[in-house]
Design a protein around this motif. Structure first.
Motif, PDB file in Angstrom:
ATOM      1  N   PRO A   1      -1.879   5.492  -0.284  1.00 53.40           N
ATOM      2  CA  PRO A   1      -2.456   5.705   1.041  1.00 53.40           C
ATOM      3  C   PRO A   1      -2.767   7.193   1.214  1.00 53.40           C
TER       4      PRO A   1
ATOM      5  N   HIS B   1       2.765   2.355   1.394  1.00 53.95           N
ATOM      6  CA  HIS B   1       1.906   1.543   2.235  1.00 53.95           C
ATOM      7  C   HIS B   1       0.698   1.204   1.379  1.00 53.95           C
ATOM      8  N   LEU B   2       0.333  -0.046   1.356  1.00 53.48           N
ATOM      9  CA  LEU B   2      -0.722  -0.476   0.446  1.00 53.48           C
ATOM     10  C   LEU B   2      -2.089   0.030   0.879  1.00 53.48           C
ATOM     11  N   ASN B   3      -2.881   0.446  -0.088  1.00 54.32           N
ATOM     12  CA  ASN B   3      -4.290   0.722   0.192  1.00 54.32           C
ATOM     13  C   ASN B   3      -5.092  -0.181  -0.731  1.00 54.32           C
TER      14      ASN B   3
ATOM     15  N   CYS C   1      -4.921  -6.431   3.767  1.00 59.71           N
ATOM     16  CA  CYS C   1      -3.862  -5.424   3.873  1.00 59.71           C
ATOM     17  C   CYS C   1      -4.358  -4.117   4.469  1.00 59.71           C
TER      18      CYS C   1
END
Ligand SMILES: *[C@@H]1O[C@H](CO)[C@@H](O)[C@H](O)[C@H]1NC(C)=O
Ligand SMILES: *[C@@H]1O[C@H](CO)[C@@H](O)[C@H](O)[C@H]1NC(C)=O
Ligand SMILES: *[C@@H]1O[C@H](CO)[C@@H](O)[C@H](O)[C@H]1NC(C)=O
Length: 403
Positions: free
Chosen positions: A231, A279-281, A320
């Motif tokens: 992220p 945190h997923l990107n 997401c």
């Protein structure tokens, strides 16, 4: 004389036991020292616990594997791999596009999606729907060419400590972004930005909870991918958790999704052998991911009901990142990624290509990226008890630290 014969019997039994253990020990010493220590240490629930990562679903409620009925080769291979790691699998049959009717697709431009991707999407939807129908709290969904490290339980135990903390960090970081849009000092270099956006796992206190290994306040844990962007940096409120000195992470020069690809950013941003939870990107490939009941419901709504117009891994990545239509910042799903991933594609000996891409693994290397003690690579050795072969020729932890 009953007491005398009783005493003798006891002596004989005790002697028998001692002999038995001596022989057993000798046998292992002669035949398979490594495989013996391997099986006791990793493959089975350590102290026969039925909860937590030590159980045979790795602390998830179920593990589903998507396998097309016509790919028995893949089923055989992953079933064997699972057996050597003490994992029990439930099957979700793969779907052929010929068995689907046009009117069964949700709205959206499904015509641009390739036949292989249509089948893959449907199989994933069936897996997600099963999670909902059976009211499972969590499930791990895996594709049948997934590979993992023989130390998967150790890895997940540490990973879970991080995922229990991550939702809180993500929420804080998001609030920070809303309050004060990123305006970081451009003089800071990439490494410094990465450092300031991260927090060490050891500095976060967390209680062990075998009933809730991964926490529950998330939608997706993306455990196996072939590329996950970090992220954007978040200086005042970290959005990444570091697991330093992780011996299961290959050396930096090996961290890339395929031989010809450039190195992943983590290979230069963080010290060697660091694993990063974040945190997923943008993320590619749905090799393995976990969902909660809450996450499954949202995903089935998004891609089973509302719209189907792209391959499922792109779709899940969009989900997401709040890029699906109607998504709002306040209702963003909580998706947690891990870099390098814990599960990876296994490319076999070149015959068994993917049904999704329509290409064989010809021209590609054999093996899997990111995994050091690959269970797939070691299937033969695990059977013969020869001990484990390391995939990357990396030095062990002790060697690295000059021990
Ligand atoms: C494994 O542990 C999880 C979490 O405690 C639990 O939900 C699941 O039912 C357990 N699985 C088995 C097969 O016992
Ligand atoms: C589903 O599971 C949740 C939590 O485990 C429980 O509260 C709920 O009653 C269950 N629903 C049904 C229909 O069984
Ligand atoms: C993903 O990265 C892009 C570009 O850096 C950013 O605009 C977006 O907010 C990120 N998404 C998340 C969920 O962090």
């Amino acid at each position: 004389m009953p007491s005398l014969s009783h005493g003798r019997a006891c002596l004989a039994v005790a002697f028998g036991f001692i002999l038995f253990f001596l022989v057993l020990k000798l046998q292992y010493a002669i035949h398979s020292p490594t495989s013996f220590s391997f099986t006791t240490q990793y493959s089975r629930p350590s102290n026969s616990r039925t909860h937590g990562v030590s159980n045979d679903t790795l602390g998830f409620q179920k593990i589903f594997v998507i396998n097309a009925p016509w790919r028995s080769d893949r089923k055989d291979s992953i079933a064997l791999a699972a057996s050597y790691t003490g994992i029990s699998l439930d099957w979700i049959p793969g779907v052929s596009v010929e068995d689907m009717q046009d009117k069964a697709y949700p709205p959206g431009n499904h015509r641009t999606v390739s036949p292989g991707n249509k089948g893959s999407w449907r199989a994933h939807m069936n897996a997600i729907r099963t999670v909902i129908e059976r009211n499972l709290t969590t499930a791990l969904i895996m594709e049948d060419d997934g590979d993992w490290d023989l130390r998967i339980r150790e890895q997940l135990e540490v990973f879970g400590k991080g995922t229990r903390k991550m939702p809180e960090l993500i929420a804080k970081a998001e609030r920070q972004v809303t309050l004060q849009p990123p305006s970081w000092d451009t003089k800071l270099d990439r490494k410094e930005l990465a450092k300031r956006s991260s927090i060490d796992l050891s500095s976060l206190s967390s209680r062990d909870d075998t009933n809730n290994v991964y926490g529950s306040d998330w939608d997706v844990l993306w455990l196996g991918h072939c590329g996950a962007e970090l992220p954007p940096p978040a200086l005042n409120s970290p959005n990444r958790i570091l697991i330093p000195n992780d011996d299961t992470v290959p050396s930096p020069q090996h961290l890339k999704p395929m031989r010809s690809a450039p190195l992943d950013p983590i290979s230069t941003l963080y010290p060697p052998h660091t694993r990063v939870l974040h945190h997923l990107n943008h993320t590619l490939c749905t090799i393995a991911y976990a969902v909660t009941q809450r996450g499954a419901r949202k995903i089935l709504y998004e891609f089973g009901v509302r719209e189907f117009s792209k391959g499922y891994d792109f779709a899940l990545s969009d989900f997401c990142n709040g890029l699906t239509r109607g998504s709002r910042r306040e209702t963003m799903p909580v998706c947690i990624g891990v870099n390098p991933p814990l599960f990876s594609h296994w490319f076999g000996d070149g015959r068994g290509g993917s049904d999704i891409m329509g290409v064989g693994s010809g021209g590609r290397e054999t093996g899997s990226r990111y995994v050091r003690w690959s269970v797939r690579r070691n299937l033969e050795r695990l059977g013969t008890g020869e001990g484990v072969e390391e995939s990357w020729g990396d030095p062990s932890d002790e060697e690295r630290r000059g021990g």
